[in-house]
Design a protein around this motif. Structure first.
Motif, PDB file in Angstrom:
ATOM      1  N   ALA A  45      43.073  41.260  36.200  1.00  0.00           N
ATOM      2  CA  ALA A  45      42.597  41.639  37.541  1.00  0.00           C
ATOM      3  C   ALA A  45      42.540  40.403  38.437  1.00  0.00           C
ATOM      4  O   ALA A  45      42.930  40.453  39.608  1.00  0.00           O
ATOM      5  N   LYS A  46      42.087  39.274  37.882  1.00  0.00           N
ATOM      6  CA  LYS A  46      42.025  38.047  38.686  1.00  0.00           C
ATOM      7  C   LYS A  46      43.427  37.565  39.040  1.00  0.00           C
ATOM      8  O   LYS A  46      43.689  37.123  40.167  1.00  0.00           O
ATOM      9  N   GLN A  47      44.347  37.639  38.048  1.00  0.00           N
ATOM     10  CA  GLN A  47      45.731  37.242  38.333  1.00  0.00           C
ATOM     11  C   GLN A  47      46.304  38.112  39.459  1.00  0.00           C
ATOM     12  O   GLN A  47      46.969  37.606  40.362  1.00  0.00           O
ATOM     13  N   ALA A  48      46.003  39.426  39.379  1.00  0.00           N
ATOM     14  CA  ALA A  48      46.530  40.348  40.409  1.00  0.00           C
ATOM     15  C   ALA A  48      45.965  40.003  41.791  1.00  0.00           C
ATOM     16  O   ALA A  48      46.669  40.074  42.797  1.00  0.00           O
ATOM     17  N   ALA A  49      44.684  39.595  41.812  1.00  0.00           N
ATOM     18  CA  ALA A  49      44.063  39.265  43.104  1.00  0.00           C
ATOM     19  C   ALA A  49      44.703  38.029  43.736  1.00  0.00           C
ATOM     20  O   ALA A  49      44.671  37.862  44.957  1.00  0.00           O
ATOM     21  N   GLY A  50      45.284  37.176  42.929  1.00  0.00           N
ATOM     22  CA  GLY A  50      45.904  35.969  43.462  1.00  0.00           C
ATOM     23  C   GLY A  50      47.399  36.110  43.698  1.00  0.00           C
ATOM     24  O   GLY A  50      48.073  35.146  44.081  1.00  0.00           O
ATOM     25  N   TRP A  51      47.928  37.298  43.441  1.00  0.00           N
ATOM     26  CA  TRP A  51      49.389  37.480  43.495  1.00  0.00           C
ATOM     27  C   TRP A  51      49.921  37.360  44.926  1.00  0.00           C
ATOM     28  O   TRP A  51      50.873  36.619  45.182  1.00  0.00           O
ATOM     29  N   HIS A  52      49.333  38.086  45.855  1.00  0.00           N
ATOM     30  CA  HIS A  52      49.816  38.049  47.243  1.00  0.00           C
ATOM     31  C   HIS A  52      48.674  37.714  48.190  1.00  0.00           C
ATOM     32  O   HIS A  52      48.023  38.631  48.713  1.00  0.00           O
ATOM     33  N   LYS A  53      48.402  36.441  48.369  1.00  0.00           N
ATOM     34  CA  LYS A  53      47.330  36.006  49.269  1.00  0.00           C
ATOM     35  C   LYS A  53      47.908  35.734  50.652  1.00  0.00           C
ATOM     36  O   LYS A  53      49.026  35.254  50.741  1.00  0.00           O
ATOM     37  N   PRO A  54      47.196  35.904  51.734  1.00  0.00           N
ATOM     38  CA  PRO A  54      45.886  36.538  51.814  1.00  0.00           C
ATOM     39  C   PRO A  54      45.984  38.042  52.021  1.00  0.00           C
ATOM     40  O   PRO A  54      47.060  38.569  52.312  1.00  0.00           O
ATOM     41  N   ASP A  55      44.861  38.712  51.828  1.00  0.00           N
ATOM     42  CA  ASP A  55      44.710  40.130  52.126  1.00  0.00           C
ATOM     43  C   ASP A  55      45.570  41.015  51.230  1.00  0.00           C
ATOM     44  O   ASP A  55      46.031  42.070  51.658  1.00  0.00           O
ATOM     45  N   GLY A  56      45.802  40.588  49.980  1.00  0.00           N
ATOM     46  CA  GLY A  56      46.659  41.363  49.087  1.00  0.00           C
ATOM     47  C   GLY A  56      45.908  42.444  48.327  1.00  0.00           C
ATOM     48  O   GLY A  56      44.673  42.467  48.295  1.00  0.00           O
ATOM     49  N   LEU A  57      46.678  43.349  47.759  1.00  0.00           N
ATOM     50  CA  LEU A  57      46.121  44.322  46.820  1.00  0.00           C
ATOM     51  C   LEU A  57      47.200  44.616  45.795  1.00  0.00           C
ATOM     52  O   LEU A  57      48.264  45.123  46.143  1.00  0.00           O
ATOM     53  N   ASP A  58      46.987  44.220  44.550  1.00  0.00           N
ATOM     54  CA  ASP A  58      47.995  44.391  43.509  1.00  0.00           C
ATOM     55  C   ASP A  58      47.367  44.899  42.225  1.00  0.00           C
ATOM     56  O   ASP A  58      46.198  44.655  41.951  1.00  0.00           O
ATOM     57  N   THR A  59      48.201  45.568  41.453  1.00  0.00           N
ATOM     58  CA  THR A  59      47.780  46.030  40.124  1.00  0.00           C
ATOM     59  C   THR A  59      48.725  45.418  39.094  1.00  0.00           C
ATOM     60  O   THR A  59      49.938  45.384  39.310  1.00  0.00           O
ATOM     61  N   ILE A  60      48.140  44.924  38.012  1.00  0.00           N
ATOM     62  CA  ILE A  60      48.982  44.480  36.888  1.00  0.00           C
ATOM     63  C   ILE A  60      48.574  45.324  35.686  1.00  0.00           C
ATOM     64  O   ILE A  60      47.397  45.336  35.293  1.00  0.00           O
ATOM     65  N   ASP A  61      49.516  46.051  35.143  1.00  0.00           N
ATOM     66  CA  ASP A  61      49.239  46.825  33.922  1.00  0.00           C
ATOM     67  C   ASP A  61      50.508  46.837  33.065  1.00  0.00           C
ATOM     68  O   ASP A  61      51.439  46.059  33.324  1.00  0.00           O
ATOM     69  N   TRP A  62      50.558  47.737  32.078  1.00  0.00           N
ATOM     70  CA  TRP A  62      51.681  47.726  31.149  1.00  0.00           C
ATOM     71  C   TRP A  62      53.019  47.950  31.840  1.00  0.00           C
ATOM     72  O   TRP A  62      54.063  47.562  31.343  1.00  0.00           O
ATOM     73  N   ARG A  63      52.980  48.572  33.022  1.00  0.00           N
ATOM     74  CA  ARG A  63      54.244  48.895  33.699  1.00  0.00           C
ATOM     75  C   ARG A  63      54.921  47.667  34.291  1.00  0.00           C
ATOM     76  O   ARG A  63      56.130  47.582  34.362  1.00  0.00           O
ATOM     77  N   ASN A  64      54.123  46.702  34.736  1.00  0.00           N
ATOM     78  CA  ASN A  64      54.743  45.545  35.409  1.00  0.00           C
ATOM     79  C   ASN A  64      54.333  44.201  34.793  1.00  0.00           C
ATOM     80  O   ASN A  64      54.545  43.153  35.386  1.00  0.00           O
ATOM     81  N   LEU A  65      53.700  44.251  33.609  1.00  0.00           N
ATOM     82  CA  LEU A  65      53.186  43.024  32.988  1.00  0.00           C
ATOM     83  C   LEU A  65      54.300  41.985  32.772  1.00  0.00           C
ATOM     84  O   LEU A  65      54.160  40.823  33.167  1.00  0.00           O
ATOM     85  N   HIS A  66      55.418  42.418  32.182  1.00  0.00           N
ATOM     86  CA  HIS A  66      56.514  41.480  31.908  1.00  0.00           C
ATOM     87  C   HIS A  66      57.127  40.959  33.207  1.00  0.00           C
ATOM     88  O   HIS A  66      57.410  39.764  33.323  1.00  0.00           O
ATOM     89  N   ALA A  67      57.312  41.859  34.163  1.00  0.00           N
ATOM     90  CA  ALA A  67      57.907  41.440  35.447  1.00  0.00           C
ATOM     91  C   ALA A  67      57.007  40.415  36.128  1.00  0.00           C
ATOM     92  O   ALA A  67      57.490  39.420  36.698  1.00  0.00           O
TER      93      ALA A  67
END
Lengths: 412, 85
Positions: A149-171
């Motif tokens: 969840a923390k990695q996802a929060a830092g993915w697209h700064k600023p003002d991002g909203l991302d999900t990391i789960d089994w579907r996109n973990l490798h990508a």
């Protein structure tokens, strides 16, 4: 869900002062010629200003760079509003620091119905803008454990909203470097590389045994094996091991007249923290760094426990007087360790011990009611004026205490 | 600065609560009309509560304090817009 306020202090200042919006600015603890940036606005970051940079360096980089002094009460208010919003979605909220926290949604499925976490994330963004101000931006990260969840929060700064789960973990892992992983700095990167692990994908594919025996040489390796694939290993409460306070001197000096009031004030702040945590201590560490570049430290474990300001100062001063007295001090600090739950509830057979306890309690009560350090030792008074309240960066457990509030309305 | 000032306030209805905002202020003989609320936050002075309002008139930013105990408004600071350019 991990929530992270973007450039929290700098954005808070831009929210408060519309004329500063869109301008490169920084926030520092105490304005002076040698002060450092503790938070930079996105406009400043985009032009190369980094946390820790000195004011003159930032002004060389950006002529017209604005530096503001930190305003803890303002940030505390924003922290409280953010925590209140987060707690309206789940009873399990962990505020990790002044500008970030985690909402655990486990067990709340029936409450939220068919609403997706992404929808809730956008709802939280909207409420932050409505309840704090239109300039406020947050990053929202959603994942199966706190780490992702923390990695996802830092993915697209600023003002991002991302999900990391089994579907996109490798990508996701393919798109980043090892040092982009929270907790992997250059020395851990070197260790991983020496074991043939060069990318996050290599890290993910490494066996638990390799990570434990070859890379980290401890159970930390197994934790990483779990963490990287979304299992929760970071929800264990940490035990309080020590409390302390440090200070970079406003006036560099070797003179007791300048040093000791500041030192005593640090001891009294440490005593407050100790009592706030309901602890007694047995050990004291004092340290100093000098203008020569040298550093010095002394520690001692005492036979009996202590908690009162006077006892802490006496013990710390005994050690501090052993420092090289001719050297000019740049920074100094005190830490109390070997903490145990306080034994103060039990009255002593000795009246002098009871009197000391009542005095400490009475002073704390007066200070809580009227203001922090309304009553303090006379010598520490000069230190009080020199040592300003700092922003607690790590945890937020002292926020209420240091702002002189007795109501614990964040976690209550 | 810490100058006592006269302030006219508005009570705006929001989520069934009436919230108080400074609308205009008399300062050195001039009437300053606020166009934007930057941030409002409470600040404690011991057990006394002060409400801090960071306001803007579109050019300058003003910090006002309302003392909830003695019901007074104090102008604490002005951040001049051109200085922040």
């Amino acid at each position: 869900m991990h929530i992270d306020l973007n450039s929290a202090f700098a954005t808070a200042e831009q929210q408060a002062h519309p004329s500063l919006r869109g301008k490169p600015l920084g926030v520092t603890n105490r304005l002076s010629k040698h002060c450092c940036v503790i938070a930079a606005s996105y406009e400043a970051k985009a032009r190369g200003v980094k946390v820790g940079m000195r004011l003159d360096e930032a002004q060389t980089l950006i002529p017209g760079f604005i530096m503001l002094e930190a305003d803890p009460q303002k940030y505390h208010h924003i922290y409280q509003v953010l925590a209140r919003i987060m707690k309206s979605y789940s009873p399990i909220v962990h505020m990790k620091s002044i500008d970030e926290g985690v909402i655990d949604f486990r067990g709340t499925e029936s409450y939220h119905g068919h609403q997706s976490l992404e929808r809730i994330g956008y709802d939280i963004k909207k409420r932050v803008r409505e309840d704090i101000g239109s300039w406020m931006r947050i990053n929202v990260g959603i994942g199966p454990n706190r780490f992702l969840a923390k990695q996802a929060a830092g993915w697209h700064k600023p003002d991002g909203l991302d999900t990391i789960d089994w579907r996109n973990l490798h990508a996701y892992y393919r798109s980043i470097r090892l040092t982009d992983l929270t907790g992997i700095a250059s020395h851990f990167e070197a260790r991983l590389q020496s074991a043939g692990i060069y990318t996050p994908i290599d890290f993910l594919q490494a066996t638990a045994d390799t990570l434990r025996r070859t890379v980290f040489r401890s159970v930390i390796g197994e934790d990483w094996h779990q963490r990287l694939r979304g299992h929760e290993v970071d929800d264990q409460p940490t035990k309080l091991g020590s409390v302390g306070r440090q200070f970079v001197l406003d006036v560099r000096s070797a003179d007791d007249e300048t040093i000791l009031p500041r030192f005593q004030y640090l001891c009294e702040t440490t005593g407050k923290k100790l009592r706030y945590n309901g602890c007694d201590a047995r050990g004291v560490i004092v340290w100093a760094t000098f203008q020569t570049g040298d550093s010095w430290q002394q520690r001692k474990m005492f036979k009996t426990t202590f908690y009162a300001d006077r006892d802490i100062y006496q013990r710390a001063l005994y050690l501090f007087n052993q420092r090289p007295r001719h050297l000019i001090i740049v920074s100094m600090g005190i830490t109390c360790y070997k903490l145990s739950p306080t034994a103060r509830q039990q009255s002593s057979l000795f009246a002098s011990v009871n009197r000391q306890e009542w005095l400490a309690e009475a002073v704390d009560t007066i200070n809580e009611r009227y203001d922090s350090f309304m009553v303090s030792s006379a010598q520490a008074l000069a230190g009080k004026h020199a040592v300003q309240q700092k922003i607690p960066f790590g945890g937020t457990k002292y926020f209420e205490l240091l702002l002189g509030r007795s109501d614990h309305n964040i976690d209550g | 600065m810490r100058q006592r000032v006269e302030v006219a306030t508005l009570f705006r209805l929001r989520d069934s609560r009436s919230l108080c905002y400074p609308a205009k202020m008399k300062h050195e003989g001039q009437e300053i009309i606020f166009t934007e609320l930057g941030l409002r936050h409470p600040a404690s002075k011991g057990h006394r509560m002060v409400h801090v309002f960071d306001m803007s008139d579109g050019i300058n930013d003003y910090r006002l304090e309302f003392d909830a105990e003695v019901l007074t408004w104090t102008l604490v600071a002005i951040l001049e817009g051109q200085h922040a350019a």
